[in-house]
Scaffold this motif. Structure first.
Motif, PDB file in Angstrom:
ATOM      1  N   ASP A  33      -5.426  -0.464   8.992  1.00 39.44           N
ATOM      2  CA  ASP A  33      -5.152   0.970   8.835  1.00 39.44           C
ATOM      3  C   ASP A  33      -4.220   1.175   7.642  1.00 39.44           C
ATOM      4  O   ASP A  33      -3.665   0.215   7.098  1.00 39.44           O
ATOM      5  CB  ASP A  33      -4.568   1.575  10.118  1.00 39.44           C
ATOM      6  CG  ASP A  33      -3.229   0.989  10.518  1.00 39.44           C
ATOM      7  OD1 ASP A  33      -2.284   1.033   9.709  1.00 39.44           O
ATOM      8  OD2 ASP A  33      -3.112   0.504  11.660  1.00 39.44           O
ATOM      9  N   ALA A  35      -1.246   2.511   7.406  1.00 37.82           N
ATOM     10  CA  ALA A  35       0.171   2.200   7.601  1.00 37.82           C
ATOM     11  C   ALA A  35       0.434   0.712   7.371  1.00 37.82           C
ATOM     12  O   ALA A  35       1.394   0.336   6.684  1.00 37.82           O
ATOM     13  CB  ALA A  35       0.615   2.612   9.001  1.00 37.82           C
ATOM     14  N   MET A  58      -3.150   5.958   9.856  1.00 38.02           N
ATOM     15  CA  MET A  58      -3.051   6.599   8.544  1.00 38.02           C
ATOM     16  C   MET A  58      -4.375   6.380   7.831  1.00 38.02           C
ATOM     17  O   MET A  58      -4.803   5.243   7.649  1.00 38.02           O
ATOM     18  CB  MET A  58      -1.909   5.972   7.730  1.00 38.02           C
ATOM     19  CG  MET A  58      -1.727   6.591   6.348  1.00 38.02           C
ATOM     20  SD  MET A  58      -0.556   5.675   5.294  1.00 38.02           S
ATOM     21  CE  MET A  58       0.979   5.953   6.158  1.00 38.02           C
ATOM     22  N   ASP A  59      -5.032   7.472   7.439  1.00 37.45           N
ATOM     23  CA  ASP A  59      -6.332   7.318   6.776  1.00 37.45           C
ATOM     24  C   ASP A  59      -6.162   6.873   5.319  1.00 37.45           C
ATOM     25  O   ASP A  59      -5.047   6.815   4.793  1.00 37.45           O
ATOM     26  CB  ASP A  59      -7.184   8.582   6.898  1.00 37.45           C
ATOM     27  CG  ASP A  59      -6.642   9.774   6.116  1.00 37.45           C
ATOM     28  OD1 ASP A  59      -5.877   9.601   5.153  1.00 37.45           O
ATOM     29  OD2 ASP A  59      -7.013  10.908   6.471  1.00 37.45           O
ATOM     30  N   GLU A  62      -4.460   9.450   2.826  1.00 32.68           N
ATOM     31  CA  GLU A  62      -3.002   9.522   2.984  1.00 32.68           C
ATOM     32  C   GLU A  62      -2.340   8.258   2.429  1.00 32.68           C
ATOM     33  O   GLU A  62      -1.310   8.328   1.747  1.00 32.68           O
ATOM     34  CB  GLU A  62      -2.658   9.709   4.465  1.00 32.68           C
ATOM     35  CG  GLU A  62      -1.189   9.969   4.710  1.00 32.68           C
ATOM     36  CD  GLU A  62      -0.854  10.178   6.182  1.00 32.68           C
ATOM     37  OE1 GLU A  62       0.344  10.212   6.487  1.00 32.68           O
ATOM     38  OE2 GLU A  62      -1.790  10.279   7.017  1.00 32.68           O
ATOM     39  N   PHE A  63      -2.943   7.097   2.721  1.00 32.77           N
ATOM     40  CA  PHE A  63      -2.421   5.834   2.179  1.00 32.77           C
ATOM     41  C   PHE A  63      -2.353   5.879   0.659  1.00 32.77           C
ATOM     42  O   PHE A  63      -1.364   5.480   0.057  1.00 32.77           O
ATOM     43  CB  PHE A  63      -3.286   4.646   2.631  1.00 32.77           C
ATOM     44  CG  PHE A  63      -3.090   3.422   1.781  1.00 32.77           C
ATOM     45  CD1 PHE A  63      -2.000   2.592   1.972  1.00 32.77           C
ATOM     46  CD2 PHE A  63      -3.982   3.130   0.757  1.00 32.77           C
ATOM     47  CE1 PHE A  63      -1.805   1.473   1.163  1.00 32.77           C
ATOM     48  CE2 PHE A  63      -3.798   2.016  -0.044  1.00 32.77           C
ATOM     49  CZ  PHE A  63      -2.709   1.189   0.155  1.00 32.77           C
ATOM     50  N   HIS A  66       0.607   7.764  -0.683  1.00 34.29           N
ATOM     51  CA  HIS A  66       1.848   6.991  -0.526  1.00 34.29           C
ATOM     52  C   HIS A  66       1.899   5.824  -1.516  1.00 34.29           C
ATOM     53  O   HIS A  66       2.942   5.549  -2.106  1.00 34.29           O
ATOM     54  CB  HIS A  66       1.984   6.458   0.898  1.00 34.29           C
ATOM     55  CG  HIS A  66       2.307   7.506   1.915  1.00 34.29           C
ATOM     56  ND1 HIS A  66       3.500   8.190   1.939  1.00 34.29           N
ATOM     57  CD2 HIS A  66       1.577   7.992   2.951  1.00 34.29           C
ATOM     58  CE1 HIS A  66       3.508   9.041   2.949  1.00 34.29           C
ATOM     59  NE2 HIS A  66       2.338   8.949   3.576  1.00 34.29           N
TER      60      HIS A  66
END
Length: 129
Positions: A33, A35, A58-59, A62-63, A66
């Motif tokens: 995932d 995260a 966390m898709d 989104e990753f 970040h």
């Protein structure tokens, strides 16, 4: 040897990607995932990330956001590898910092071509006889 982080919630997809990329001389790490992938990148930034979109915790989208904000997070080549094929998804991914996009299912030729396009591998042309 170049490194690639394979991020997908499917262990089967990670296994297939690992085999393809190891044959292309990549050292592979895996995360199920976003995260866990982010934690891996904080520890050691890979040269490449093969990234699924739809994952728990966390898709991929989104990753990616970040990742690109981390120190050195602008360096890895990110190739989305997903079933999401809408032009809006592709556009969002590229706008967020993805370098390329692969549709599932994929094979070694597709991965090799996309990794060549982003400068991660150089394919050797057969010598004419």
């Amino acid at each position: 040897m170049k490194t690639c982080l394979v991020v997908d919630d499917s262990s089967v997809v990670r296994k297939i990607a690992r085999r393809i990329l190891e044959a292309m001389d990549f050292q592979i790490t895996e995360a199920e995932d976003g995260a866990k992938a982010l934690d891996a990148c904080k520890h050691t930034m890979p040269d490449a990330v093969l990234l699924d979109w739809n994952m728990p915790v966390m898709d991929g989208f989104e990753f990616l956001g970040h990742l690109r904000r981390l120190p050195g997070g602008d360096l890895p080549k990110v190739v989305f590898c997903t079933t999401e094929n809408g032009i809006d998804h592709i556009s969002r991914a590229l706008h967020a910092g993805a370098n390329e996009y692969i549709m599932k299912p994929f094979d070694k030729d597709i991965v090799a071509a996309k990794f060549q396009e982003v400068g991660l591998v150089q394919l050797i042309e057969p010598t004419p006889v």
